[in-house]
Design a protein around this motif. Structure first.
Motif, PDB file in Angstrom:
ATOM      1  N   VAL A 137       1.054  -0.998   0.094  1.00 43.35           N
ATOM      2  CA  VAL A 137       0.043   0.637  -0.194  1.00 43.35           C
ATOM      3  C   VAL A 137       0.850   0.694   0.148  1.00 43.35           C
ATOM      4  N   PHE A 138       0.589   2.472  -0.714  1.00 45.08           N
ATOM      5  CA  PHE A 138       1.389   3.467  -1.435  1.00 45.08           C
ATOM      6  C   PHE A 138       0.995   4.515  -0.049  1.00 45.08           C
ATOM      7  N   LEU A 139       1.363   5.532   0.687  1.00 44.63           N
ATOM      8  CA  LEU A 139       1.051   5.808   1.588  1.00 44.63           C
ATOM      9  C   LEU A 139       1.481   7.232   1.087  1.00 44.63           C
ATOM     10  N   THR A 140       1.235   8.668   1.503  1.00 46.39           N
ATOM     11  CA  THR A 140       1.315   9.751   1.076  1.00 46.39           C
ATOM     12  C   THR A 140       1.222  10.791   2.276  1.00 46.39           C
ATOM     13  N   ASP A 141       1.735  12.093   1.909  1.00 47.97           N
ATOM     14  CA  ASP A 141       1.987  13.384   2.829  1.00 47.97           C
ATOM     15  C   ASP A 141       1.053  14.702   2.398  1.00 47.97           C
ATOM     16  N   LYS A 142       0.214  13.645   1.404  1.00 52.34           N
ATOM     17  CA  LYS A 142      -1.204  14.699   0.696  1.00 52.34           C
ATOM     18  C   LYS A 142      -1.961  14.559   1.503  1.00 52.34           C
ATOM     19  N   PRO A 143      -3.307  15.306   1.611  1.00 48.52           N
ATOM     20  CA  PRO A 143      -4.525  14.448   1.756  1.00 48.52           C
ATOM     21  C   PRO A 143      -5.232  13.981   1.117  1.00 48.52           C
ATOM     22  N   CYS A 144      -5.657  12.767   1.976  1.00 51.76           N
ATOM     23  CA  CYS A 144      -6.233  11.271   1.747  1.00 51.76           C
ATOM     24  C   CYS A 144      -7.536  11.043   2.484  1.00 51.76           C
ATOM     25  N   ARG A 145      -8.722  10.413   2.422  1.00 53.31           N
ATOM     26  CA  ARG A 145      -9.821  10.674   2.701  1.00 53.31           C
ATOM     27  C   ARG A 145      -9.403   9.043   3.578  1.00 53.31           C
ATOM     28  N   LYS A 146      -8.320   8.042   2.594  1.00 52.01           N
ATOM     29  CA  LYS A 146      -7.911   6.818   3.780  1.00 52.01           C
ATOM     30  C   LYS A 146      -6.686   7.288   4.457  1.00 52.01           C
ATOM     31  N   LEU A 147      -6.356   6.476   6.051  1.00 56.19           N
ATOM     32  CA  LEU A 147      -5.252   6.295   6.676  1.00 56.19           C
ATOM     33  C   LEU A 147      -4.019   5.584   7.027  1.00 56.19           C
ATOM     34  N   TRP A 148      -3.328   5.307   7.419  1.00 53.66           N
ATOM     35  CA  TRP A 148      -2.739   3.920   7.988  1.00 53.66           C
ATOM     36  C   TRP A 148      -2.392   4.469   9.300  1.00 53.66           C
ATOM     37  N   VAL A 149      -3.256   3.522   9.913  1.00 50.87           N
ATOM     38  CA  VAL A 149      -2.968   4.494  11.475  1.00 50.87           C
ATOM     39  C   VAL A 149      -2.401   3.121  12.425  1.00 50.87           C
ATOM     40  N   ASN A 155     -10.382   6.307   8.986  1.00 48.09           N
ATOM     41  CA  ASN A 155     -10.818   7.710   7.646  1.00 48.09           C
ATOM     42  C   ASN A 155      -9.872   8.329   8.396  1.00 48.09           C
ATOM     43  N   ALA A 156      -9.373   9.485   7.440  1.00 51.86           N
ATOM     44  CA  ALA A 156      -9.289  10.923   7.167  1.00 51.86           C
ATOM     45  C   ALA A 156      -9.923  11.621   8.279  1.00 51.86           C
ATOM     46  N   PRO A 157      -9.770  12.658   9.162  1.00 52.15           N
ATOM     47  CA  PRO A 157     -10.674  13.182   9.705  1.00 52.15           C
ATOM     48  C   PRO A 157     -10.760  14.497   9.338  1.00 52.15           C
ATOM     49  N   GLU A 158     -11.876  15.514   8.042  1.00 49.74           N
ATOM     50  CA  GLU A 158     -12.166  16.275   7.688  1.00 49.74           C
ATOM     51  C   GLU A 158     -10.770  16.038   6.244  1.00 49.74           C
ATOM     52  N   PHE A 159     -10.728  15.220   5.496  1.00 49.68           N
ATOM     53  CA  PHE A 159      -9.720  15.226   4.820  1.00 49.68           C
ATOM     54  C   PHE A 159      -8.226  16.405   5.010  1.00 49.68           C
ATOM     55  N   GLN A 161      -3.831  16.741   5.912  1.00 52.12           N
ATOM     56  CA  GLN A 161      -2.621  15.841   5.547  1.00 52.12           C
ATOM     57  C   GLN A 161      -2.305  15.210   6.685  1.00 52.12           C
ATOM     58  N   SER A 162      -1.523  14.297   5.941  1.00 53.61           N
ATOM     59  CA  SER A 162      -1.092  13.306   6.727  1.00 53.61           C
ATOM     60  C   SER A 162      -0.140  12.643   6.147  1.00 53.61           C
ATOM     61  N   CYS A 163       1.210  12.368   6.557  1.00 51.66           N
ATOM     62  CA  CYS A 163       2.518  11.157   6.181  1.00 51.66           C
ATOM     63  C   CYS A 163       2.004   9.866   6.187  1.00 51.66           C
ATOM     64  N   ASN A 164       1.090   9.598   6.366  1.00 49.27           N
ATOM     65  CA  ASN A 164       0.379   8.666   6.275  1.00 49.27           C
ATOM     66  C   ASN A 164      -0.989   7.933   5.542  1.00 49.27           C
ATOM     67  N   GLY A 165      -1.344   9.113   4.009  1.00 49.99           N
ATOM     68  CA  GLY A 165      -2.152   8.921   3.975  1.00 49.99           C
ATOM     69  C   GLY A 165      -2.225   7.890   2.565  1.00 49.99           C
ATOM     70  N   THR A 188     -10.659  -0.132   0.333  1.00 50.78           N
ATOM     71  CA  THR A 188      -9.696   0.151   1.101  1.00 50.78           C
ATOM     72  C   THR A 188     -10.117  -0.211   2.356  1.00 50.78           C
ATOM     73  N   ASP A 189     -12.123  -0.568   2.150  1.00 48.15           N
ATOM     74  CA  ASP A 189     -12.717  -1.540   3.763  1.00 48.15           C
ATOM     75  C   ASP A 189     -12.143  -2.593   3.645  1.00 48.15           C
ATOM     76  N   PHE A 190     -12.673  -3.133   1.660  1.00 47.95           N
ATOM     77  CA  PHE A 190     -12.165  -4.306   2.564  1.00 47.95           C
ATOM     78  C   PHE A 190     -10.264  -4.711   2.853  1.00 47.95           C
ATOM     79  N   LEU A 191      -9.866  -4.055   2.288  1.00 46.49           N
ATOM     80  CA  LEU A 191      -8.485  -4.411   2.322  1.00 46.49           C
ATOM     81  C   LEU A 191      -9.058  -4.312   3.989  1.00 46.49           C
ATOM     82  N   GLN A 192      -9.234  -3.614   5.044  1.00 42.52           N
ATOM     83  CA  GLN A 192      -8.754  -3.881   6.540  1.00 42.52           C
ATOM     84  C   GLN A 192      -8.761  -5.449   7.229  1.00 42.52           C
TER      85      GLN A 192
END
Length: 282
Positions: A137-149, A155-159, A161-165, A188-192
């Motif tokens: 799974v590729f991650l970015t520091d750009k705003p995303c709807r889903k995060l790897w935490v 779910n990303a809070p309010e879209f 920016q995060s380093c784990n988008g 991404t929900d399935f990947l959970q």
């Protein structure tokens, strides 16, 4: 880890999810699917295709304005290897980024790595595949709807920016890892349910074009594209370029039409046609 693949040794397969209505693009997708919006001098889907070596097999999941997308791929971009899956014809009730993936997997050989990606994410990452046996799974520091935490997809809070988008590019070592994927819902929900197979890789260079705000910021010069031409604002000029040499004659006729009309309306249009560049400037 990721490594550069040798295109002479291993054939690549890429599933492009292009079935969404593109509602976050507002009026830009009223008459064309998101995958055909211009970015630079190419459409989004051609930008993606050009990230991979010749001979790559592209399986495109299509729904909204399916006929438009198919006609474009098999006429204008006929030098690429396309398989198009019309979601409405196979699973009429399918929605979300899972739609069409089950059908697309039929075109992937067993025990062979492949990529799934959204049509509105571009990167200059060299053509790569995962060397691990799992789901990359590729991650970015750009705003995303889903995060790897902490080993989970959230779910990303309010879209924000995060380093784990989670940016919408996934490399899977074998299609059996996606057994049980539903016909509808978010991928991404399935990947959970598959987190034990997930490894993550950070991308430093990525362009997210999922919303009209992101698209406008990234493509302030490009304003229109069709299968025959695209238009860009360069300095004080509007430049229309033919997408292929065979469309050049039509562009030349259009240039002459503008020249005639310019003498019948108030104002002067500075216009010329450059056949060597397949473009019209005014």
């Amino acid at each position: 880890m990721v490594h550069k693949i040798n295109p002479m040794i291993e054939k690549q397969y890429v599933i492009i999810q292009a079935g969404g209505r593109g509602t976050r693009m507002e009026m830009l997708t009223k008459h064309k699917p998101k995958a055909l919006l211009p970015f630079g001098d190419k459409t989004l889907i051609q930008n993606i295709a050009d990230e991979y070596p010749p001979g790559t097999e592209f399986i495109v999941i299509s729904d909204y304005l399916h006929e438009v997308l198919s006609a474009y791929l098999f006429s204008v971009l006929n030098e690429y290897n396309w398989t198009v899956i019309p979601v409405a014809n196979t699973t009429p009730a399918a929605t979300g980024t899972c739609a069409g993936v089950k059908e697309a997997l039929q075109y992937i050989p067993a025990n062979h790595p492949f990529t799934i990606r959204w049509c509105d994410v571009l990167t200059d990452l060299p053509t790569r595949t995962s060397s691990c046996k799992g789901i990359e799974v590729f991650l970015t520091d750009k705003p995303c709807r889903k995060l790897w935490v902490n080993g989970r997809i959230e779910n990303a809070p309010e879209f924000k920016q995060s380093c784990n988008g989670i940016c919408g590019i996934f490399v899977i070592s074998d299609k059996s890892l996606l057994d049980g994927i539903p016909e509808s819902g978010e991928f991404t929900d399935f990947l959970q349910t598959k987190t034990e197979y997930i490894v993550t890789t950070q991308l430093s260079e990525i362009v997210e074009l999922g919303t009209i705000e992101q698209y406008s910021a990234a493509t302030h010069q490009c304003i229109f594209a069709s299968k025959n031409n695209n238009i860009a604002i360069i300095g004080d000029y509007v430049v229309k370029r033919a997408t292929k040499p065979e469309f050049n004659e039509r562009l030349r006729d259009e240039t002459e039409w503008y020249r005639v009309v310019s003498h019948k309306v108030k104002g002067v249009v500075d216009l010329w046609h450059d056949e060597t560049q397949n473009e019209c400037n005014c």
